[in-house]
Design a protein around this motif. Structure first.
Motif, PDB file in Angstrom:
ATOM      1  N   UNK A 167      22.533  50.947 -26.820  1.00  0.00           N
ATOM      2  CA  UNK A 167      21.644  50.934 -28.003  1.00  0.00           C
ATOM      3  C   UNK A 167      20.266  51.460 -27.483  1.00  0.00           C
ATOM      4  N   UNK A 168      20.084  52.653 -26.776  1.00  0.00           N
ATOM      5  CA  UNK A 168      18.962  53.129 -26.318  1.00  0.00           C
ATOM      6  C   UNK A 168      17.934  53.598 -27.229  1.00  0.00           C
ATOM      7  N   UNK A 169      16.799  53.728 -27.044  1.00  0.00           N
ATOM      8  CA  UNK A 169      15.746  53.974 -28.125  1.00  0.00           C
ATOM      9  C   UNK A 169      15.909  55.467 -28.679  1.00  0.00           C
ATOM     10  N   UNK A 170      16.191  56.467 -27.611  1.00  0.00           N
ATOM     11  CA  UNK A 170      16.603  57.681 -28.414  1.00  0.00           C
ATOM     12  C   UNK A 170      17.770  57.837 -29.491  1.00  0.00           C
ATOM     13  N   UNK A 171      18.794  56.877 -29.043  1.00  0.00           N
ATOM     14  CA  UNK A 171      19.909  56.927 -29.802  1.00  0.00           C
ATOM     15  C   UNK A 171      19.748  56.189 -31.125  1.00  0.00           C
ATOM     16  N   UNK A 172      18.926  55.129 -30.966  1.00  0.00           N
ATOM     17  CA  UNK A 172      18.442  54.481 -32.237  1.00  0.00           C
ATOM     18  C   UNK A 172      17.590  55.416 -33.353  1.00  0.00           C
ATOM     19  N   UNK A 173      16.530  56.224 -32.747  1.00  0.00           N
ATOM     20  CA  UNK A 173      15.888  57.114 -33.478  1.00  0.00           C
ATOM     21  C   UNK A 173      16.805  58.107 -34.144  1.00  0.00           C
ATOM     22  N   UNK A 174      17.708  58.583 -33.391  1.00  0.00           N
ATOM     23  CA  UNK A 174      18.739  59.781 -33.894  1.00  0.00           C
ATOM     24  C   UNK A 174      19.590  58.996 -35.098  1.00  0.00           C
ATOM     25  N   UNK A 175      19.989  57.650 -34.943  1.00  0.00           N
ATOM     26  CA  UNK A 175      20.939  57.030 -35.872  1.00  0.00           C
ATOM     27  C   UNK A 175      19.917  56.635 -36.977  1.00  0.00           C
ATOM     28  N   UNK A 176      18.683  56.289 -36.793  1.00  0.00           N
ATOM     29  CA  UNK A 176      17.933  55.898 -37.819  1.00  0.00           C
ATOM     30  C   UNK A 176      17.825  57.084 -39.166  1.00  0.00           C
TER      31      UNK A 176
END
Length: 333
Positions: A168-177
């Motif tokens: 749940x890294x910040x970069x992953x969250x941005x892409x998934x959002x």
């Protein structure tokens, strides 16, 4: 039973009860070898819509669909006083049972399920005026509100899954959002169709003559792609060690000419959401404002849910592909 069926009865067995039963079904075999399903209504007043009697709804729906040659369990008789509904017994395993096999469901069988479901929806559209007194009234705003709540549960479960995989890294969250926002746009504004409401893999029997659909005690409006995804996904259930699995594959969907490119994309989106909702069933939380926990994330059923979420694609959809890839990378599956 003999009075209802009009012939001597050799055996009566109660089918397994549901977690929230509205009826009890009996497997009845007569002396002449004929076999019936006898549904005894426990909810004798009104259906979930607050207006439609379950018994009348199912008798009407099955009678209309059977008359149009649809793949539904064949209605035989109704006793309104005793509140019994009699249908022919549908022989064969349910789609849920078939999904539990390691080999999964044959693509041709899955395609036949989709084709027959589409035929049911077309028949419901043709008889919409006759179904209307028994169906939930169409209200697109209510449907979207209900979907928004389910979408939020699915999205939350998705991020719990990433968190449990320590991805749940910040970069992953941005892409998934971004992908979740695109997915909402794809799914929320799409044509809806009249059809069955109690849609799950246990209500679809793989008979020797092809798929047969059960349980039409509730009829209402939904997206055809969501209805298909929910029919075709085994959600697993606590206590039966059932695994989560989707019967659909790109090959199966490709056998269905009814699915144009946009409809296939929506089907993929709803299959992804259904897999997320299967994960949601495995979670718990200490309080209403607490972040959910996945207490058995290493169990067999949890693993099957992750695999279905990561690898269970059925068609091309850019946001769904991105979301599945993040799970696959996080859990290395």
């Amino acid at each position: 039973m003999r009075r209802i069926l009009g012939r001597p009865v050799a055996r009566v067995e109660a089918a397994p009860a549901r977690a929230i039963p509205s009826s009890q079904v009996y497997d009845v075999v007569c002396d002449d070898g004929s076999r019936f399903a006898v549904k005894a209504e426990l909810n004798a007043v009104v259906g979930a819509t607050g207006r439609a009697d379950l018994l009348e709804t199912e008798w009407q729906a099955l009678s209309l669909l059977a008359a149009r040659g649809c793949a539904v369990v064949q209605p035989v008789a109704v006793d309104r006083g005793a509140r019994f509904l009699v249908t022919r017994w549908a022989e064969g395993p349910t789609l849920y049972d078939a999904c539990q096999a390691v080999a999964g469901v044959d693509p041709g069988v899955a395609a036949a399920c989709l084709k027959r479901l589409r035929a049911i929806e077309r028949a419901c559209a043709a008889d919409a005026d006759t179904h209307a007194p028994h169906a939930a009234p169409r209200d697109d705003a209510v449907l979207v509100d209900e979907f928004a709540a389910a979408f939020a549960r699915a999205r939350e479960a998705y991020y719990v899954c990433l968190d449990a995989g320590q991805s749940l890294a910040a970069r992953t969250v941005r892409t998934c959002d971004e992908a979740w926002n695109e997915l909402w746009v794809d799914l929320a504004d799409a044509p809806i169709a009249l059809g069955p409401v109690d849609v799950n893999a246990r209500n679809l029997v793989l008979s020797p003559d092809g798929p047969v659909f059960l349980d039409f005690a509730a009829v209402g409006w939904d997206w055809p792609e969501r209805r298909a995804a929910q029919y075709m996904t085994a959600m697993g259930r606590a206590g039966d060690r059932g695994r989560v699995a989707c019967a659909l594959t790109p090959n199966a969907v490709g056998m269905c000419p009814d699915f144009a490119a946009r409809s296939t994309r929506r089907l993929e989106g709803h299959c992804l959401l259904t897999a997320c909702l299967a994960v949601a069933r495995l979670l718990d939380r200490a309080g209403p404002d607490e972040w959910p926990r996945w207490p058995d994330s290493g169990g067999a059923r949890a693993e099957s849910a992750r695999l279905t979420l990561a690898r269970g694609h059925v068609g091309e959809s850019a946001p769904a592909t991105a979301l599945r890839a993040a799970v696959a990378d996080g859990w290395r599956v």
